[in-house]
Every structure is written in C-alpha cells, then in structure tokens.
Design a protein around this motif. Sequence first.
Motif, PDB file in Angstrom:
ATOM      1  N   ALA A   1     -27.709  24.995  52.311  1.00  0.00           N
ATOM      2  CA  ALA A   1     -28.546  24.535  51.459  1.00  0.00           C
ATOM      3  C   ALA A   1     -27.720  23.842  50.128  1.00  0.00           C
ATOM      4  O   ALA A   1     -27.785  22.762  49.739  1.00  0.00           O
ATOM      5  CB  ALA A   1     -29.670  24.994  50.922  1.00  0.00           C
ATOM      6  N   ARG A   2     -26.855  24.618  49.685  1.00  0.00           N
ATOM      7  CA  ARG A   2     -25.892  24.255  48.542  1.00  0.00           C
ATOM      8  C   ARG A   2     -24.888  23.065  48.916  1.00  0.00           C
ATOM      9  O   ARG A   2     -24.736  22.235  48.184  1.00  0.00           O
ATOM     10  CB  ARG A   2     -25.114  25.642  47.765  1.00  0.00           C
ATOM     11  CG  ARG A   2     -24.093  25.851  48.689  1.00  0.00           C
ATOM     12  CD  ARG A   2     -23.261  27.149  48.167  1.00  0.00           C
ATOM     13  NE  ARG A   2     -22.326  27.641  48.934  1.00  0.00           N
ATOM     14  CZ  ARG A   2     -21.516  28.714  49.072  1.00  0.00           C
ATOM     15  NH1 ARG A   2     -22.196  29.627  48.250  1.00  0.00           N
ATOM     16  NH2 ARG A   2     -20.911  29.067  50.006  1.00  0.00           N
TER      17      ARG A   2
ATOM     18  N   GLU B   1     -29.536  18.705  42.290  1.00  0.00           N
ATOM     19  CA  GLU B   1     -29.751  19.920  41.944  1.00  0.00           C
ATOM     20  C   GLU B   1     -30.389  20.738  42.553  1.00  0.00           C
ATOM     21  O   GLU B   1     -31.229  20.194  43.291  1.00  0.00           O
ATOM     22  CB  GLU B   1     -30.301  19.917  40.377  1.00  0.00           C
ATOM     23  CG  GLU B   1     -29.462  19.485  39.288  1.00  0.00           C
ATOM     24  CD  GLU B   1     -30.122  19.543  37.738  1.00  0.00           C
ATOM     25  OE1 GLU B   1     -31.210  20.050  37.696  1.00  0.00           O
ATOM     26  OE2 GLU B   1     -29.537  18.688  37.009  1.00  0.00           O
ATOM     27  N   ARG B   2     -30.354  22.065  42.559  1.00  0.00           N
ATOM     28  CA  ARG B   2     -31.080  23.239  43.387  1.00  0.00           C
ATOM     29  C   ARG B   2     -32.646  23.080  43.490  1.00  0.00           C
ATOM     30  O   ARG B   2     -33.068  22.976  44.525  1.00  0.00           O
ATOM     31  CB  ARG B   2     -30.531  24.390  43.275  1.00  0.00           C
ATOM     32  CG  ARG B   2     -31.081  25.522  44.194  1.00  0.00           C
ATOM     33  CD  ARG B   2     -30.645  26.866  44.038  1.00  0.00           C
ATOM     34  NE  ARG B   2     -29.899  27.240  42.737  1.00  0.00           N
ATOM     35  CZ  ARG B   2     -29.397  28.241  42.510  1.00  0.00           C
ATOM     36  NH1 ARG B   2     -29.485  29.315  43.145  1.00  0.00           N
ATOM     37  NH2 ARG B   2     -28.744  28.328  41.175  1.00  0.00           N
ATOM     38  N   SER B   3     -32.940  22.908  42.314  1.00  0.00           N
ATOM     39  CA  SER B   3     -34.443  22.803  42.394  1.00  0.00           C
ATOM     40  C   SER B   3     -35.067  21.459  42.997  1.00  0.00           C
ATOM     41  O   SER B   3     -36.044  21.729  43.650  1.00  0.00           O
ATOM     42  CB  SER B   3     -34.958  22.888  40.796  1.00  0.00           C
ATOM     43  OG  SER B   3     -34.615  21.740  40.214  1.00  0.00           O
ATOM     44  N   ARG B   4     -34.387  20.413  42.709  1.00  0.00           N
ATOM     45  CA  ARG B   4     -34.806  19.042  43.266  1.00  0.00           C
ATOM     46  C   ARG B   4     -34.557  19.172  44.680  1.00  0.00           C
ATOM     47  O   ARG B   4     -35.594  18.794  45.492  1.00  0.00           O
ATOM     48  CB  ARG B   4     -33.908  17.883  42.684  1.00  0.00           C
ATOM     49  CG  ARG B   4     -34.577  16.699  43.523  1.00  0.00           C
ATOM     50  CD  ARG B   4     -33.696  15.247  42.894  1.00  0.00           C
ATOM     51  NE  ARG B   4     -34.033  14.095  43.494  1.00  0.00           N
ATOM     52  CZ  ARG B   4     -33.558  13.038  43.522  1.00  0.00           C
ATOM     53  NH1 ARG B   4     -32.370  12.863  43.244  1.00  0.00           N
ATOM     54  NH2 ARG B   4     -33.980  11.956  44.171  1.00  0.00           N
ATOM     55  N   LEU B   5     -33.751  19.651  45.197  1.00  0.00           N
ATOM     56  CA  LEU B   5     -33.534  19.796  46.721  1.00  0.00           C
ATOM     57  C   LEU B   5     -34.558  20.824  47.324  1.00  0.00           C
ATOM     58  O   LEU B   5     -35.183  20.472  48.319  1.00  0.00           O
ATOM     59  CB  LEU B   5     -31.890  20.529  47.167  1.00  0.00           C
ATOM     60  CG  LEU B   5     -31.672  20.620  48.508  1.00  0.00           C
ATOM     61  CD1 LEU B   5     -31.638  19.206  49.150  1.00  0.00           C
ATOM     62  CD2 LEU B   5     -30.313  21.502  48.640  1.00  0.00           C
ATOM     63  N   SER B   6     -34.801  21.863  46.767  1.00  0.00           N
ATOM     64  CA  SER B   6     -35.466  22.954  47.000  1.00  0.00           C
ATOM     65  C   SER B   6     -36.885  22.136  47.184  1.00  0.00           C
ATOM     66  O   SER B   6     -37.679  22.631  48.370  1.00  0.00           O
ATOM     67  CB  SER B   6     -35.788  24.014  46.223  1.00  0.00           C
ATOM     68  OG  SER B   6     -36.890  25.140  46.773  1.00  0.00           O
ATOM     69  N   HIS B   7     -37.373  21.474  46.235  1.00  0.00           N
ATOM     70  CA  HIS B   7     -38.798  20.947  46.191  1.00  0.00           C
ATOM     71  C   HIS B   7     -38.878  20.010  47.226  1.00  0.00           C
ATOM     72  O   HIS B   7     -39.995  19.833  48.100  1.00  0.00           O
ATOM     73  CB  HIS B   7     -39.172  20.307  44.772  1.00  0.00           C
ATOM     74  CG  HIS B   7     -39.493  21.091  43.953  1.00  0.00           C
ATOM     75  ND1 HIS B   7     -40.428  22.138  43.775  1.00  0.00           N
ATOM     76  CD2 HIS B   7     -38.974  21.224  42.764  1.00  0.00           C
ATOM     77  CE1 HIS B   7     -40.558  22.817  42.846  1.00  0.00           C
ATOM     78  NE2 HIS B   7     -39.681  22.363  41.958  1.00  0.00           N
ATOM     79  N   GLN B   8     -37.957  18.917  47.626  1.00  0.00           N
ATOM     80  CA  GLN B   8     -37.960  17.876  48.604  1.00  0.00           C
ATOM     81  C   GLN B   8     -37.892  18.447  49.839  1.00  0.00           C
ATOM     82  O   GLN B   8     -38.479  18.091  51.008  1.00  0.00           O
ATOM     83  CB  GLN B   8     -36.790  16.967  48.422  1.00  0.00           C
ATOM     84  CG  GLN B   8     -36.610  15.864  49.479  1.00  0.00           C
ATOM     85  CD  GLN B   8     -38.037  14.758  49.351  1.00  0.00           C
ATOM     86  OE1 GLN B   8     -38.557  14.769  48.253  1.00  0.00           O
ATOM     87  NE2 GLN B   8     -38.313  14.562  50.266  1.00  0.00           N
TER      88      GLN B   8
END
Length: 159
Positions: free
Chosen positions: A60-61, A70-77
């Motif tokens: 993921a990173r 950013e991590r939060s945007r990636l996580s939500h998508q």
Amino acid sequence: MRQQQWLNEQEAHVWRSFLDLRRRIEAVINQQLNEDAGLSSVDYELVVPLSEAPDGVLRARDLGRMVGWERSRLSHQVRRMEQRGLVAREDCATDARGLMIRLTPEGRAAITAAAPEHVKVVRRYFFDSLTKEEVATLAAVYDRLLAKIDSDHPGAGPS
C-alpha cells in the motif's frame, strides 16, 4: 518586502488554458472509463500500477508513493474499490504492519476493458493535435517543471 509579481496577460491565458484543458480532458476520460468499465479516473490511476506489478500486488505505501497520494486518501479509495470487487487488501507476509493491495480478476477485467479506448481518448484529445516536435517540447517542459517541484518540495510526488 518584495512586491507581488502578478501574471501578465499571456501567462494568465496559458495558466487558465492549462486548468481548463485539465478539467475538460479529465471529464472526457471519466466518461470513457465509466462507460467502458464502470471505472473513474481515480480508480484507473490505481489499477494501472497494480496491473503492471508482479502478480498484480503492491504494498500500500508503495502504491501511494507511485500515485503521489497520502495514506488516508489511498485508504479511502482502496476501501471503495474493494467494496466494488476491484481490489483486495491482504496482510504483508514480511511485515505484520504492512498492507498489500491486490488487483482482483474483476479489477483486471475492468482495466482490460477500459485501456484500449482510454488510449484512443488520450491520443485524440492530447497527442493527435500535436506535432512530434511539440510532443518533445512538452516532454522537456513537463520534466523541467516536475524537477522544480521535486527540488523545492521533496516527497510531493511519486518517488
């Protein structure tokens, strides 16, 4: 104190045209991707590197770095795409804190369906109106602009 240097008329025109082009081409690409595969351009931005990765899996990173998110945007998508069956999250075998993102067969089918028309849209609305020399000039200009951002703001883009 330095006096503000505003854009001149030509610079303002170029900047506004760039913004307008970006918005319009994004709209055309979103429409095409949605019609052909039920994807958004944001979905496509993630499935491309996954489809090119060995076994369709990326940490993921690393995926976040590749797309400059950013991590939060990636996580939500990723969560939204996982709910639609395009990707799956997996634990990292080598790091208990790590998270892997895997392109599912449905995700691979979506990019396979979308990619040919996507390339046609990019060619039609971007490259077909340019000469080979203009493409080379744009490549040099974009590389120089990106290098400036990278030097002034390390970590602002893909590494």
